[in-house]
Design a protein around this motif. Structure first.
Motif, PDB file in Angstrom:
ATOM      1  N   PRO A   1       0.808  -1.226   0.000  1.00 53.20           N
ATOM      2  CA  PRO A   1       0.000   0.000   0.000  1.00 53.20           C
ATOM      3  C   PRO A   1       0.839   1.274   0.000  1.00 53.20           C
ATOM      4  CG  PRO A   1      -0.983  -1.609   1.475  1.00 53.20           C
ATOM      5  CD  PRO A   1       0.336  -2.189   1.029  1.00 53.20           C
ATOM      6  N   ALA A   2       1.976   1.251   0.675  1.00 53.94           N
ATOM      7  CA  ALA A   2       2.810   2.454   0.735  1.00 53.94           C
ATOM      8  C   ALA A   2       3.360   2.840  -0.631  1.00 53.94           C
ATOM      9  CB  ALA A   2       3.961   2.245   1.724  1.00 53.94           C
ATOM     10  N   ARG A   3       3.424   1.872  -1.558  1.00 56.24           N
ATOM     11  CA  ARG A   3       3.890   2.174  -2.908  1.00 56.24           C
ATOM     12  C   ARG A   3       2.788   2.806  -3.756  1.00 56.24           C
ATOM     13  NH1 ARG A   3       7.951  -0.954  -5.021  1.00 56.24           N
ATOM     14  NH2 ARG A   3       7.942   0.591  -6.719  1.00 56.24           N
ATOM     15  N   LEU A   4       1.560   2.798  -3.255  1.00 56.20           N
ATOM     16  CA  LEU A   4       0.418   3.291  -4.017  1.00 56.20           C
ATOM     17  C   LEU A   4       0.006   4.711  -3.613  1.00 56.20           C
ATOM     18  CD1 LEU A   4      -1.712   0.014  -3.983  1.00 56.20           C
ATOM     19  CD2 LEU A   4      -0.310   0.902  -5.855  1.00 56.20           C
ATOM     20  N   ILE A   5       0.732   5.286  -2.674  1.00 57.62           N
ATOM     21  CA  ILE A   5       0.497   6.659  -2.231  1.00 57.62           C
ATOM     22  C   ILE A   5       1.828   7.394  -2.312  1.00 57.62           C
ATOM     23  CG2 ILE A   5      -0.251   8.138  -0.335  1.00 57.62           C
ATOM     24  CD1 ILE A   5      -1.824   5.756   0.755  1.00 57.62           C
TER      25      ILE A   5
ATOM     26  N   PRO B   1      -6.303   0.189  -6.386  1.00 59.57           N
ATOM     27  CA  PRO B   1      -6.772  -0.969  -7.156  1.00 59.57           C
ATOM     28  C   PRO B   1      -7.423  -2.005  -6.242  1.00 59.57           C
ATOM     29  CG  PRO B   1      -4.439  -1.197  -6.701  1.00 59.57           C
ATOM     30  CD  PRO B   1      -4.856   0.141  -6.124  1.00 59.57           C
ATOM     31  N   LEU B   2      -8.210  -2.882  -6.834  1.00 57.13           N
ATOM     32  CA  LEU B   2      -8.717  -4.033  -6.094  1.00 57.13           C
ATOM     33  C   LEU B   2      -7.565  -5.019  -5.881  1.00 57.13           C
ATOM     34  CD1 LEU B   2     -12.003  -4.611  -8.130  1.00 57.13           C
ATOM     35  CD2 LEU B   2     -11.789  -3.503  -5.879  1.00 57.13           C
ATOM     36  N   PRO B   3      -7.437  -5.622  -4.690  1.00 56.56           N
ATOM     37  CA  PRO B   3      -6.339  -6.554  -4.435  1.00 56.56           C
ATOM     38  C   PRO B   3      -6.640  -7.936  -5.015  1.00 56.56           C
ATOM     39  CG  PRO B   3      -7.651  -6.320  -2.465  1.00 56.56           C
ATOM     40  CD  PRO B   3      -8.239  -5.380  -3.471  1.00 56.56           C
ATOM     41  N   ILE B   4      -6.629  -8.036  -6.331  1.00 55.74           N
ATOM     42  CA  ILE B   4      -6.994  -9.281  -7.018  1.00 55.74           C
ATOM     43  C   ILE B   4      -5.831 -10.263  -6.949  1.00 55.74           C
ATOM     44  CG2 ILE B   4      -7.735 -10.285  -9.201  1.00 55.74           C
ATOM     45  CD1 ILE B   4      -8.742  -7.450  -9.976  1.00 55.74           C
ATOM     46  N   VAL B   5      -6.032 -11.380  -6.298  1.00 56.58           N
ATOM     47  CA  VAL B   5      -4.983 -12.387  -6.183  1.00 56.58           C
ATOM     48  C   VAL B   5      -4.693 -12.955  -7.574  1.00 56.58           C
ATOM     49  CG1 VAL B   5      -4.340 -14.604  -5.189  1.00 56.58           C
ATOM     50  CG2 VAL B   5      -5.611 -12.933  -3.814  1.00 56.58           C
ATOM     51  N   GLY B   6      -3.452 -12.859  -7.994  1.00 63.69           N
ATOM     52  CA  GLY B   6      -3.067 -13.302  -9.322  1.00 63.69           C
ATOM     53  C   GLY B   6      -3.343 -12.274 -10.403  1.00 63.69           C
TER      54      GLY B   6
END
Length: 257
Positions: free
Chosen positions: A94-98, A238-243
């Motif tokens: 998450p820290a990479r997304l802000i 983003p949605l945390p979509i696995v894969g």
């Protein structure tokens, strides 16, 4: 005053503005169209399941159907061959997304040349005026292309020679990937590479270099003309979509004043 308290107060008092950088998501949202023989993702659509009726007397809800790379979306490293051993969407910290936004405006050049390519010299000239690209920040390329965001044909801008949208040269893409501490790169166009980037060496160099170096891409951004060159903070959700190789996302900018 704590940082969180200051942030909350700034929002409540209107001293901190929230600017939505996201295109709306619907069946009409423009999307990439790959040439044959490559298959395309499905467009976004809603399927009604219940609407205050016998199937749901007190509620309304839908199924959603969409490709990962539709509308404003985040590209994860695993999307590209060079990042195949990297993170999927759910694994991005998450820290990479802000982070701080560096907004580089090339809209005047794109007006004259829709095939415009960002070069290293453009970035270093921006740095000479505004300072170094920020660590854990996002370089946002303002091209003015968001004015086509509700028009599939104009947004993709294709003819018999390919798609004509602006992007980044191979040399500049490598430099951004290897010589900066950015988290990612954002554009107003349908993809993070130029429309005719298949003809560059390597093909699709922004995907090739940035996703291969654990940097991320955001497409179809809006309202970059409302941001200054520096001083805004962006939040990518983003949605945390696995894969998942990508996810439609909401992107906000926080700006003083």
């Amino acid at each position: 005053m704590s940082l969180v308290t200051a942030l909350t107060a700034g929002l409540a008092q209107g001293d901190l503005r929230v600017i939505d950088l996201t295109n709306t998501l619907s069946a009409q949202t423009p999307a990439l169209r790959l040439p044959e023989p490559f298959p395309n993702l499905i467009d976004f659509s809603l399927e009604e399941v219940a609407a205050y009726d016998d199937k749901g007397p007190f509620w309304k809800h839908h199924n959603i159907h969409t490709g990962e790379h539709i509308g404003t979306h985040l590209d994860a490293p695993v999307h590209w061959a060079t990042g195949r051993d990297g993170k999927d969407v759910s694994q991005i910290e998450p820290a990479r997304l802000i982070g701080p936004a560096a907004v580089l405006d090339v809209s005047a050049a794109v007006e004259d040349d829709p095939d415009f390519l960002l070069e290293i010299d453009h970035v270093t000239a921006w740095e000479a005026e505004h300072g170094a690209l920020p660590t854990n920040g996002w370089l946002l390329l303002r091209t003015g292309w968001d004015r086509y965001s509700d028009d599939q044909e104009a947004f993709v801008n294709a003819d018999e020679k390919g798609s004509h949208t602006p992007g980044v040269s191979a040399e500049c893409a490598r430099w951004l990937a290897e010589e900066t501490q950015l988290s990612g790169f954002g554009v107003e166009t349908v993809g993070i590479d130029q429309g005719n980037a298949a003809q560059l060496d390597p093909p699709f160099p922004v995907h090739h270099y940035l996703l291969g170096r654990d940097k991320y891409g955001i497409t179809s951004l809006q309202n970059l003309d409302r941001l200054p060159p520096t001083g805004a903070l962006i939040v990518v959700s983003p949605l945390p979509i696995v894969g998942g190789t990508a996810s439609p996302c909401r992107v906000f900018a926080l700006l003083e004043g």
